[in-house]
Design an enzyme around this catalytic site. Structure first.
Site, PDB file in Angstrom:
ATOM      1  CE  LYS A 118      19.791  40.945  29.393  1.00  0.00           C
ATOM      2  NZ  LYS A 118      19.111  39.627  29.631  1.00  0.00           N
ATOM      3  N   GLY A 177       5.807  38.581  30.844  1.00  0.00           N
ATOM      4  CA  GLY A 177       6.480  39.432  30.420  1.00  0.00           C
ATOM      5  C   GLY A 177       6.371  39.913  28.693  1.00  0.00           C
ATOM      6  CD  GLN A 178       8.404  43.852  24.492  1.00  0.00           C
ATOM      7  OE1 GLN A 178       9.779  43.917  25.192  1.00  0.00           O
ATOM      8  NE2 GLN A 178       8.278  44.576  23.448  1.00  0.00           N
ATOM      9  CB  ILE A 196      14.461  33.589  38.886  1.00  0.00           C
ATOM     10  CG1 ILE A 196      15.031  34.857  38.720  1.00  0.00           C
ATOM     11  CG2 ILE A 196      13.489  33.101  37.928  1.00  0.00           C
ATOM     12  CD1 ILE A 196      15.709  35.302  37.335  1.00  0.00           C
ATOM     13  CE1 TYR A 248      18.420  43.950  30.449  1.00  0.00           C
ATOM     14  CE2 TYR A 248      19.336  45.205  28.628  1.00  0.00           C
ATOM     15  CZ  TYR A 248      18.650  44.268  29.119  1.00  0.00           C
ATOM     16  OH  TYR A 248      17.810  43.599  28.258  1.00  0.00           O
TER      17      TYR A 248
HETATM   18  C1  AKB Z   1      16.237  47.449  26.928  1.00  0.00           C
HETATM   19  O1  AKB Z   1      15.873  48.625  26.062  1.00  0.00           O
HETATM   20  O2  AKB Z   1      16.539  47.551  28.068  1.00  0.00           O
HETATM   21  C2  AKB Z   1      15.908  46.163  26.107  1.00  0.00           C
HETATM   22  C3  AKB Z   1      17.242  45.717  25.477  1.00  0.00           C
HETATM   23  C4  AKB Z   1      17.552  46.345  24.201  1.00  0.00           C
HETATM   24  O3  AKB Z   1      17.681  44.795  25.958  1.00  0.00           O
HETATM   25  N1  AKB Z   1      14.940  46.321  25.216  1.00  0.00           N
END
Ligand code: AKB
Length: 318
Positions: free
Chosen positions: A147, A11-12, A54, A143
């Site tokens: 986190k 990945g990046q 994973i 997302y």
């Molecule tokens: C996203 O834009 O989803 C990511 C991040 C800021 O976690 N680059």
């Protein structure tokens, strides 16, 4: 000497992290794990590699045992914009996948696990300017929720399960080796490709949307420095703000135009990504990372733009 498994090596971030780890710890001590066939040539041609999904705990365990792994970096994640569209996939990768890694680590004596959180772990009640390290976190994206989960579950395994888990909250990461996929801050990478190839870019965020960003060499330094930090100095574990630069699309376009005078920026707002960006901080207070492991960024926006244009032009033969 550590034996490191880098999950998400294609990945990046992985594409840039692996060569630095190989240089520091030796080629044979860094095992690059890609998802299916996504490993780039510079990784396939140097050092051991494997493939890991994973969502498959057995695959993680087999590789830990095969290579005698004592340290894992988990960089595999479904980023913000895609996660909103594919929230069940994000659940499998960002939540279940993470538990698989932590459980596989616990059962196989892995000593250290490095995780990445994000500015997405904050939300609309979080102070937006100079967001404190320890503050209200109420993300409303899957997302962002994943986190916060990463931070809390990482801290839990660190306190209760005997694994040394550490991690940082990454701002938007800008780099030229590999492009990010389906994030909200991706415009700050796409813009460079389009500026060089087409002299025009249509941005999906509003011109005044200010977000924290970081250039890849600084992000890699942060990860490696935290990996090596003295454990007794760390009061925090998986939840460090790191600050580097903050800018709007308009400010980035101006800096690029100073170097490519015929560059033109247009705007067509994507409501999904705009709403995600609007819930994130404008800038971060990173005093805790400075105090606990001497974090310091090197690149400002103009140095980043110079370096990006130089390296991308070479990569694109322009
Ligand atoms: C996203 O834009 O989803 C990511 C991040 C800021 O976690 N680059």
């Amino acid at each position: 000497m550590k034996k490191i498994l880098v999950i998400g090596a294609g990945g990046q971030i992985g594409s840039d992290l692996v060569p630095v780890l190989q240089k520091t710890f030796g080629f044979n001590n860094v095992i690059s794990a890609g998802y299916q066939n996504d490993l780039p040539d510079h990784i396939l041609n140097k050092g051991p590699y494997t493939y890991i999904d994973i969502r498959n705990k057995k695959q993680i365990e087999e590789n830990i045992q095969k290579y005698n792994i004592d340290t894992i970096f988990n960089l595999a994640s479904i980023l913000s914009a895609l996660a909103e569209k594919e929230y069940l996939l994000s659940y499998e990768v960002n939540f279940t996948g993470l538990i698989n890694i932590l459980e596989a680590s616990k059962s196989n004596n892995v000593k250290q696990v490095m995780l990445v959180s994000s500015i997405a772990a904050f939300g609309s009640y979080t102070p937006k300017e100079m967001t404190p390290n320890d503050t209200i976190q109420n993300p409303n994206t899957i997302y962002g929720i994943s986190k916060v989960f990463t931070e809390l579950i990482g801290n839990y395994y660190s306190d209760k399960k005997g694994i040394d888990v550490r991690g940082i909250r990454l701002p938007g990461v800008i780099s030229w080796k590999r492009e990010p996929t389906a994030g909200t801050t991706d415009y700050a990478v796409d813009i460079f490709y389009k500026a060089i190839l087409e002299k025009e870019y249509t941005c999906f965020l509003d011109k005044n949307t200010k977000l924290p960003m970081i250039y890849m060499p600084d992000a890699i330094n942060a990860l490696v420095n935290l990996l090596n930090a003295e454990k007794s100095q760390l009061k925090h574990k998986v939840d460090f703000n790191i600050n580097s630069m903050s800018f709007t699309p308009k400010e980035l376009a101006k800096s690029i135009k100073e170097r490519i005078p015929d560059f033109k920026m247009l705007y067509k707002i994507d409501p999904l990504r705009q709403s995600i960006a609007d819930s994130w901080p404008n800038s971060l207070d990173d005093n805790i990372a400075k105090e606990e492991w001497n974090w310091k960024a090197k690149y400002n926006i103009n140095q980043m733009v110079d370096d990006m244009l130089y390296n991308l032009k070479l990569k694109l033969n322009k």
